[in-house]
Design an enzyme around this catalytic site. Structure first.
Site, PDB file in Angstrom:
ATOM      1  N   HIS A  95      38.260  45.923  34.752  1.00 35.91           N
ATOM      2  CA  HIS A  95      38.179  44.729  35.584  1.00 35.91           C
ATOM      3  C   HIS A  95      37.610  45.062  36.962  1.00 35.91           C
ATOM      4  O   HIS A  95      37.660  46.215  37.425  1.00 35.91           O
ATOM      5  CB  HIS A  95      39.563  44.081  35.710  1.00 35.91           C
ATOM      6  N   GLU A  97      38.703  44.449  39.879  1.00 36.25           N
ATOM      7  CA  GLU A  97      39.684  44.955  40.845  1.00 36.25           C
ATOM      8  C   GLU A  97      39.828  46.466  40.711  1.00 36.25           C
ATOM      9  O   GLU A  97      39.876  47.202  41.701  1.00 36.25           O
ATOM     10  CB  GLU A  97      41.046  44.287  40.610  1.00 36.25           C
ATOM     11  N   CYS A 121      44.855  39.813  36.927  1.00 40.14           N
ATOM     12  CA  CYS A 121      45.780  39.906  35.794  1.00 40.14           C
ATOM     13  C   CYS A 121      46.925  40.873  36.144  1.00 40.14           C
ATOM     14  O   CYS A 121      46.907  41.534  37.189  1.00 40.14           O
ATOM     15  CB  CYS A 121      45.037  40.362  34.539  1.00 40.14           C
ATOM     16  N   CYS A 124      45.824  44.523  36.790  1.00 42.53           N
ATOM     17  CA  CYS A 124      45.209  44.693  38.110  1.00 42.53           C
ATOM     18  C   CYS A 124      46.237  44.535  39.212  1.00 42.53           C
ATOM     19  O   CYS A 124      46.133  45.199  40.249  1.00 42.53           O
ATOM     20  CB  CYS A 124      44.056  43.710  38.288  1.00 42.53           C
TER      21      CYS A 124
HETATM   22 ZN   LIG Z   1      42.641  42.539  35.647  1.00 46.66          ZN
END
Ligand SMILES: [Zn+2]
Length: 191
Positions: A95, A97, A121, A124
């Protein structure tokens, strides 16, 4: 006593007498950097960018979603659903992040703010907390009711990480490479 005539400054002759007032403000700028970074993503269904900023308004990390370094993104799957989860992107993709934190150009990101297109999420959220990031500014919360986002809010709240939804001043920022050649036109057209 006679008044001494001061020469007119050159900038007044050009008709420009004061600074621009429609310049990009910091939060819009950082969110725009996150969105520009997302344009690098090869994910066909979701392009997310993140931008980490320190307390001096300096950018210390940028990332977007993609496959891990050295893992061929032509060989790994990009689909969102398949009979076998191993044929979806989910077990593989990093991701935005995670990439923004790992790409940091400072010793650490403690006390920083992360600007990110989508609410993070739960995975993250763990990274954000462990990295010492103190604030998350997100634009969309479209998966708000999913278990991942619910767990994420629970973790961020417990860890004392602030999060707030970003309300952009402008809904669109246009980057026109030709604007630099137009006299009087500053190098970003905004609306
Ligand atoms: Zn994430």
């Amino acid at each position: 006593m006679e008044e001494i005539q001061q020469p007119t400054p050159a900038y007044q002759n050009s008709g420009i007498t004061r600074k621009r007032d429609d310049y990009l403000e910091w939060p819009d700028y950082f969110m725009a950097v996150a969105f520009l970074s997302a344009q690098r993503s090869k994910d066909p269904s979701s392009q997310v960018g993140a931008c980490i900023v320190n307390q001096e308004n300096k950018i210390v990390g940028i990332g977007y979603n993609g496959m891990p370094n050295g893992c061929d993104d032509d060989l790994l799957p990009w689909s969102r659903s398949a009979d076998d989860r191993l044929d979806t992107k989910y077990p593989y993709v990093c991701h935005a992040e995670l990439n923004a934190i790992m790409n940091k150009n400072s010793a650490d990101v403690k006390g920083c703010t992360m600007y990110v297109a989508l609410f993070p999420c739960n995975e993250c959220a763990k990274l954000i907390i462990q990295a010492g990031i103190k604030e998350v500014v997100y634009l969309s919360d479209k998966y708000h009711d999913s278990p991942e986002m619910t767990a994420s809010r629970r973790l961020l709240t417990m860890a004392g990480v602030q999060y707030r939804q970003f309300k952009p001043k402008k809904t669109e920022i246009v980057i026109d490479f030709n604007s630099i050649n137009h006299p009087g036109m500053l190098n970003s057209a905004t609306k």
